[in-house]
Design an enzyme around this catalytic site. Structure first.
Site, PDB file in Angstrom:
ATOM      1  N   GLY A  52       0.769  -1.238   0.000  1.00  0.00           N
ATOM      2  CA  GLY A  52       0.000   0.000   0.000  1.00  0.00           C
ATOM      3  C   GLY A  52       0.801   1.289   0.000  1.00  0.00           C
ATOM      4  O   GLY A  52       0.356   2.298  -0.553  1.00  0.00           O
ATOM      5  N   GLU A 107       3.696   4.282   6.133  1.00  0.00           N
ATOM      6  CA  GLU A 107       2.568   3.363   5.976  1.00  0.00           C
ATOM      7  C   GLU A 107       1.402   4.116   5.338  1.00  0.00           C
ATOM      8  O   GLU A 107       1.240   5.324   5.535  1.00  0.00           O
ATOM      9  CB  GLU A 107       2.209   2.797   7.365  1.00  0.00           C
ATOM     10  N   ASP A 108       0.591   3.392   4.595  1.00  0.00           N
ATOM     11  CA  ASP A 108      -0.536   4.044   3.925  1.00  0.00           C
ATOM     12  C   ASP A 108      -1.658   4.417   4.895  1.00  0.00           C
ATOM     13  O   ASP A 108      -2.162   5.535   4.872  1.00  0.00           O
ATOM     14  CB  ASP A 108      -1.080   3.156   2.788  1.00  0.00           C
ATOM     15  N   ASP A 111      -5.450   1.411  10.844  1.00  0.00           N
ATOM     16  CA  ASP A 111      -6.837   1.050  11.108  1.00  0.00           C
ATOM     17  C   ASP A 111      -6.888   0.573  12.572  1.00  0.00           C
ATOM     18  O   ASP A 111      -6.928   1.392  13.497  1.00  0.00           O
ATOM     19  CB  ASP A 111      -7.200  -0.045  10.094  1.00  0.00           C
ATOM     20  N   VAL A 161     -11.528   2.539   2.324  1.00  0.00           N
ATOM     21  CA  VAL A 161     -11.160   3.445   1.230  1.00  0.00           C
ATOM     22  C   VAL A 161     -10.128   2.785   0.325  1.00  0.00           C
ATOM     23  O   VAL A 161      -9.359   1.923   0.757  1.00  0.00           O
ATOM     24  CB  VAL A 161     -10.616   4.787   1.767  1.00  0.00           C
ATOM     25  N   ASP A 167      -5.846  -0.726  -1.817  1.00  0.00           N
ATOM     26  CA  ASP A 167      -6.566  -1.603  -2.735  1.00  0.00           C
ATOM     27  C   ASP A 167      -7.773  -2.272  -2.106  1.00  0.00           C
ATOM     28  O   ASP A 167      -7.904  -2.355  -0.887  1.00  0.00           O
ATOM     29  CB  ASP A 167      -5.635  -2.732  -3.206  1.00  0.00           C
TER      30      ASP A 167
END
Ligand code: IMP
Length: 188
Positions: A52, A107-108, A111, A161, A167
């Protein structure tokens, strides 16, 4: 916007654009400036988390004006497709030693925080001179494990998202903005 850039293939798939390409680029520039200021006179080693973070890291790196080098880790968390299970497996480790270096994990999205907290504690055992975390997106409402975030692009609501590296089932990583998918996409 999607139709213009991507030939209309997102018509019927895309629900809502959360962050436009322009907003992301502006924020990434600000993050790069902050990192360049904070690390003035030092050299940074950026560790991107695949898959990501590659889009974010590529853009962020070009906004950093102190000496920088990079490596990537690839991790996978088992579980349902849109939820992290917290079991983190390292698929590809970084190739260089980080001992005595100023490391920033890139990091993308955070969560539950399970992936990042695992990576932070794992990399700390390798004795970096310093270790910070830079994430593009933060979903604070979903946190299960606390994790210190030093640089955050955007806090977003609890929604799945995609785009800008993120993805669903391997798709949409190349879209230059962040968006949500129509519910039908998940049931196909
Ligand atoms: P965490 O361990 O629950 O913090 O999850 C982090 C990882 O889950 C991220 O690196 C992503 O790969 C994935 N993830 C979490 N939320 C999303 C999302 O909204 N879209 C795409 N991937 C996500």
């Amino acid at each position: 916007m999607g139709a213009g850039i991507l030939g209309g293939y997102l018509d019927g798939i895309q629900e809502e654009i959360l962050l436009s390409a322009g907003a992301i680029q502006k924020r990434v520039r600000e993050l790069g400036e902050a990192i360049s200021r904070d690390y003035a006179g030092r050299e940074v080693f950026l560790v991107g988390v695949l898959k990501g973070a590659w889009v974010f890291l590529a853009d962020l790196a070009r906004q950093i004006t102190v000496p920088a080098s990079f490596d990537f880790m690839s991790v996978s968390s088992y579980g349902a497709a849109t939820r992290s299970s917290g079991v983190v497996q390292i698929i590809k480790d970084i190739e260089e030693s980080i001992e005595g270096r100023h490391v920033i994990i890139v990091e993308d999205i955070v969560d539950s925080g399970l992936t990042l907290s695992y990576l932070v504690s794992m990399l700390k055992t390798r004795h970096p001179a310093s270790l910070k975390v830079c994430v593009l997106l933060d979903k604070p409402d979903r946190r299960v494990t606390p994790v210190d975030l030093d640089y955050v692009g955007f806090a977003i609501p609890d929604a799945f998202v995609v785009g800008y590296g993120l993805d669903y089932a391997g798709n949409y990583r190349h879209v230059p903005y962040v968006f949500t998918l129509r519910p039908e996409v998940y049931t196909r």
